[in-house]
Structure formats: structure tokens, C-alpha cells
Design a protein around this motif. Sequence first.
Motif, mmCIF file in Angstrom:
data_model
loop_
_atom_site.group_PDB
_atom_site.id
_atom_site.type_symbol
_atom_site.label_atom_id
_atom_site.label_comp_id
_atom_site.label_asym_id
_atom_site.label_seq_id
_atom_site.Cartn_x
_atom_site.Cartn_y
_atom_site.Cartn_z
ATOM 1 N N LEU A 164 8.301 2.777 -5.970
ATOM 2 C CA LEU A 164 7.000 2.934 -5.318
ATOM 3 C C LEU A 164 7.136 3.400 -3.867
ATOM 4 O O LEU A 164 6.372 4.250 -3.408
ATOM 5 N N MET A 165 8.095 2.852 -3.141
ATOM 6 C CA MET A 165 8.224 3.248 -1.743
ATOM 7 C C MET A 165 8.701 4.691 -1.642
ATOM 8 O O MET A 165 8.227 5.424 -0.772
ATOM 9 N N LYS A 166 9.590 5.103 -2.504
ATOM 10 C CA LYS A 166 10.020 6.504 -2.477
ATOM 11 C C LYS A 166 8.815 7.414 -2.713
ATOM 12 O O LYS A 166 8.625 8.406 -2.010
ATOM 13 N N GLU A 167 7.997 7.062 -3.672
ATOM 14 C CA GLU A 167 6.783 7.831 -3.984
ATOM 15 C C GLU A 167 5.857 7.897 -2.768
ATOM 16 O O GLU A 167 5.331 8.964 -2.421
ATOM 17 N N ALA A 168 5.660 6.758 -2.121
ATOM 18 C CA ALA A 168 4.787 6.711 -0.940
ATOM 19 C C ALA A 168 5.371 7.528 0.206
ATOM 20 O O ALA A 168 4.657 8.258 0.894
ATOM 21 N N LEU A 169 6.675 7.411 0.427
ATOM 22 C CA LEU A 169 7.295 8.111 1.551
ATOM 23 C C LEU A 169 7.304 9.620 1.353
ATOM 24 O O LEU A 169 7.194 10.367 2.330
ATOM 25 N N VAL A 170 7.407 10.098 0.128
ATOM 26 C CA VAL A 170 7.308 11.542 -0.111
ATOM 27 C C VAL A 170 5.950 12.041 0.376
ATOM 28 O O VAL A 170 5.863 13.045 1.091
ATOM 29 N N GLU B 152 -1.920 0.959 -2.098
ATOM 30 C CA GLU B 152 -2.673 0.233 -3.120
ATOM 31 C C GLU B 152 -2.239 0.734 -4.487
ATOM 32 O O GLU B 152 -2.247 1.941 -4.750
ATOM 33 N N SER B 153 -1.870 -0.190 -5.358
ATOM 34 C CA SER B 153 -1.377 0.147 -6.689
ATOM 35 C C SER B 153 -2.526 0.529 -7.618
ATOM 36 O O SER B 153 -3.449 -0.253 -7.815
ATOM 37 N N LYS B 154 -2.450 1.722 -8.187
ATOM 38 C CA LYS B 154 -3.452 2.135 -9.177
ATOM 39 C C LYS B 154 -3.339 1.285 -10.439
ATOM 40 O O LYS B 154 -4.344 0.909 -11.033
ATOM 41 N N GLU B 155 -2.100 0.983 -10.828
ATOM 42 C CA GLU B 155 -1.853 0.218 -12.058
ATOM 43 C C GLU B 155 -2.345 -1.217 -11.947
ATOM 44 O O GLU B 155 -2.659 -1.843 -12.950
ATOM 45 N N LYS B 156 -2.383 -1.754 -10.739
ATOM 46 C CA LYS B 156 -2.774 -3.149 -10.518
ATOM 47 C C LYS B 156 -4.194 -3.260 -9.972
ATOM 48 O O LYS B 156 -4.531 -4.224 -9.298
ATOM 49 N N GLY B 157 -5.010 -2.253 -10.201
ATOM 50 C CA GLY B 157 -6.405 -2.314 -9.792
ATOM 51 C C GLY B 157 -6.634 -2.263 -8.298
ATOM 52 O O GLY B 157 -7.583 -2.848 -7.792
ATOM 53 N N GLY B 158 -5.768 -1.590 -7.597
ATOM 54 C CA GLY B 158 -5.951 -1.438 -6.160
ATOM 55 C C GLY B 158 -5.322 -2.529 -5.314
ATOM 56 O O GLY B 158 -5.556 -2.601 -4.107
ATOM 57 N N ILE B 159 -4.516 -3.382 -5.925
ATOM 58 C CA ILE B 159 -3.848 -4.454 -5.167
ATOM 59 C C ILE B 159 -2.888 -3.826 -4.155
ATOM 60 O O ILE B 159 -2.078 -2.970 -4.512
ATOM 61 N N PRO B 160 -2.951 -4.245 -2.891
ATOM 62 C CA PRO B 160 -2.003 -3.743 -1.903
ATOM 63 C C PRO B 160 -0.586 -4.245 -2.199
ATOM 64 O O PRO B 160 -0.393 -5.415 -2.541
ATOM 65 N N VAL B 161 0.390 -3.333 -2.067
ATOM 66 C CA VAL B 161 1.782 -3.691 -2.363
ATOM 67 C C VAL B 161 2.715 -3.436 -1.180
ATOM 68 O O VAL B 161 3.869 -3.844 -1.207
ATOM 69 N N GLY B 162 2.242 -2.747 -0.151
ATOM 70 C CA GLY B 162 3.090 -2.457 0.993
ATOM 71 C C GLY B 162 2.359 -1.592 1.997
ATOM 72 O O GLY B 162 1.163 -1.342 1.866
ATOM 73 N N THR B 163 3.118 -1.125 3.011
ATOM 74 C CA THR B 163 2.552 -0.231 4.023
ATOM 75 C C THR B 163 3.597 0.805 4.422
ATOM 76 O O THR B 163 4.793 0.622 4.210
ATOM 77 N N MET C 30 -4.335 9.369 1.084
ATOM 78 C CA MET C 30 -3.580 10.179 0.124
ATOM 79 C C MET C 30 -3.486 9.455 -1.211
ATOM 80 O O MET C 30 -3.717 8.251 -1.297
ATOM 81 N N GLU C 31 -3.096 10.223 -2.216
ATOM 82 C CA GLU C 31 -2.931 9.686 -3.553
ATOM 83 C C GLU C 31 -1.631 10.216 -4.134
ATOM 84 O O GLU C 31 -1.289 11.383 -3.970
ATOM 85 N N THR C 32 -0.895 9.329 -4.801
ATOM 86 C CA THR C 32 0.306 9.724 -5.539
ATOM 87 C C THR C 32 0.068 9.351 -6.997
ATOM 88 O O THR C 32 -1.021 8.893 -7.357
ATOM 89 N N GLU C 33 1.072 9.496 -7.803
ATOM 90 C CA GLU C 33 0.924 9.172 -9.220
ATOM 91 C C GLU C 33 0.484 7.724 -9.439
ATOM 92 O O GLU C 33 -0.387 7.449 -10.256
ATOM 93 N N ARG C 34 1.066 6.793 -8.667
ATOM 94 C CA ARG C 34 0.789 5.374 -8.900
ATOM 95 C C ARG C 34 0.132 4.647 -7.734
ATOM 96 O O ARG C 34 -0.139 3.454 -7.825
ATOM 97 N N LEU C 35 -0.123 5.376 -6.632
ATOM 98 C CA LEU C 35 -0.607 4.712 -5.423
ATOM 99 C C LEU C 35 -1.757 5.459 -4.762
ATOM 100 O O LEU C 35 -1.840 6.681 -4.843
ATOM 101 N N HIS C 36 -2.587 4.697 -4.081
ATOM 102 C CA HIS C 36 -3.523 5.229 -3.097
ATOM 103 C C HIS C 36 -2.986 4.784 -1.741
ATOM 104 O O HIS C 36 -2.662 3.605 -1.558
ATOM 105 N N LEU C 37 -2.870 5.719 -0.801
ATOM 106 C CA LEU C 37 -2.473 5.394 0.566
ATOM 107 C C LEU C 37 -3.739 5.471 1.404
ATOM 108 O O LEU C 37 -4.318 6.548 1.578
ATOM 109 N N VAL C 38 -4.194 4.318 1.896
ATOM 110 C CA VAL C 38 -5.466 4.229 2.606
ATOM 111 C C VAL C 38 -5.239 3.590 3.974
ATOM 112 O O VAL C 38 -4.262 2.860 4.191
#
Length: 179
Positions: free
Chosen positions: A109-115, A70-81, A6-14
Motif C-alpha cells: 500500500l505504501m509503495k502504491e501511495a508513494l508512486v 484511505e483504503s477503498k477495500e476497507k470502506g475508506g478507513i484511514p491506514v496511513g499518511t 488522488m486515487e490509486t488502485e486501492r487508495l484515496h489520498l485525501v
Amino acid sequence: MYFPPMETERLHLVHVSQKHTNFIWKHFSNSKVCEFLYDEEDLENYDQALALVEWFSNPEEKGYNRWVLESKEKGGIPVGTCGFHLWDRQNRMAEIGYDLYPDYWGKGLMKEALVACINSGFQNMNLNRIHAYVAVENQRSSDLLKRLGFTCEGVFRDKHYYHGRYYDHYTYSLLRREW
């Protein structure tokens, strides 16, 4: 597909993959990340990270998953799960779990991911109920679930035995009709 990327505004969930092993090692050996994760020991070596990556492989077959955020702003750096486990297909419910690296706390970021995760659970897994257990000391996590519309159903007493002690957890739930 039950667990699509999935993709959100600031994250890729892979899906967790071998490329995430270094992150999984760094993340789940960090005492701040694991402070309230009383159901598992902190990782102590790289082999445990490899085993955890393997555990999360093939989510469609296994019926549980973990997305790496994975943070879009940080070039795909993983930030959580985040992800689902203990999926009860007959009763259409699953437990949601999540964790974020401390450098990224307080940024939404976590709120965004959890939605995205919750939407996926209701749509792709056809869940009626999503529940979460939160250590009573973990105020940030309780506040997040409340902001997402979860209801606190009470305290699950002595839920986890960890390092010679029992820990109580709040039980939260969100029903499809409430979302």
C-alpha cells in the motif's frame, strides 16, 4: 493545485481534515508507527491530535501537506499518511515523509501511495529532487525507497536528538530524470 486529492488502485489520498482526528490520534500515538519517527514525540493526548490536524490544514496556502491514505477495500478507513514538507521552491526540491499503520504493512500500500505522491511532486510542484531521511535501523523504509528508485547518498550523522540520544539517518534522493 500543488496537492490535489488522488486515487490509486486501492487508495484515496485525501487532505487531512477534522474527520481524521481520531485516526491521527490512534496513528501517531502508536509506538510501532512512531518507532523510527525521531523528529517528533508520539502523541500523548487528543489535544495534540487536534493541533496536528490543524497544522496540516490548508496545504495549498502553507506549501506543505499530508495526505491521509484511505483504503477503498476497507470502506475508506484511514491506514496511513504521506506528503511533502520543507519545499524549497527556488531549488525545486522537497522532503517526502510517510507512515503506515502496522496492520497494513507488507501489502504494497505504501509503495502504491508513494508512486502517486512522487508523480504529483514532479508534475504539480515541478520538483526536480525529492529526498527522504530514514533512520538507519528502519530497513523496511530503506528497502521501499530503493524499490522506488531512490539513491542512498550516505549517512546524515546525528540527525535527530530524541529521548537523550542522537540518531543517524540515511539520506535518499530521487531526481526527476531518474523517475
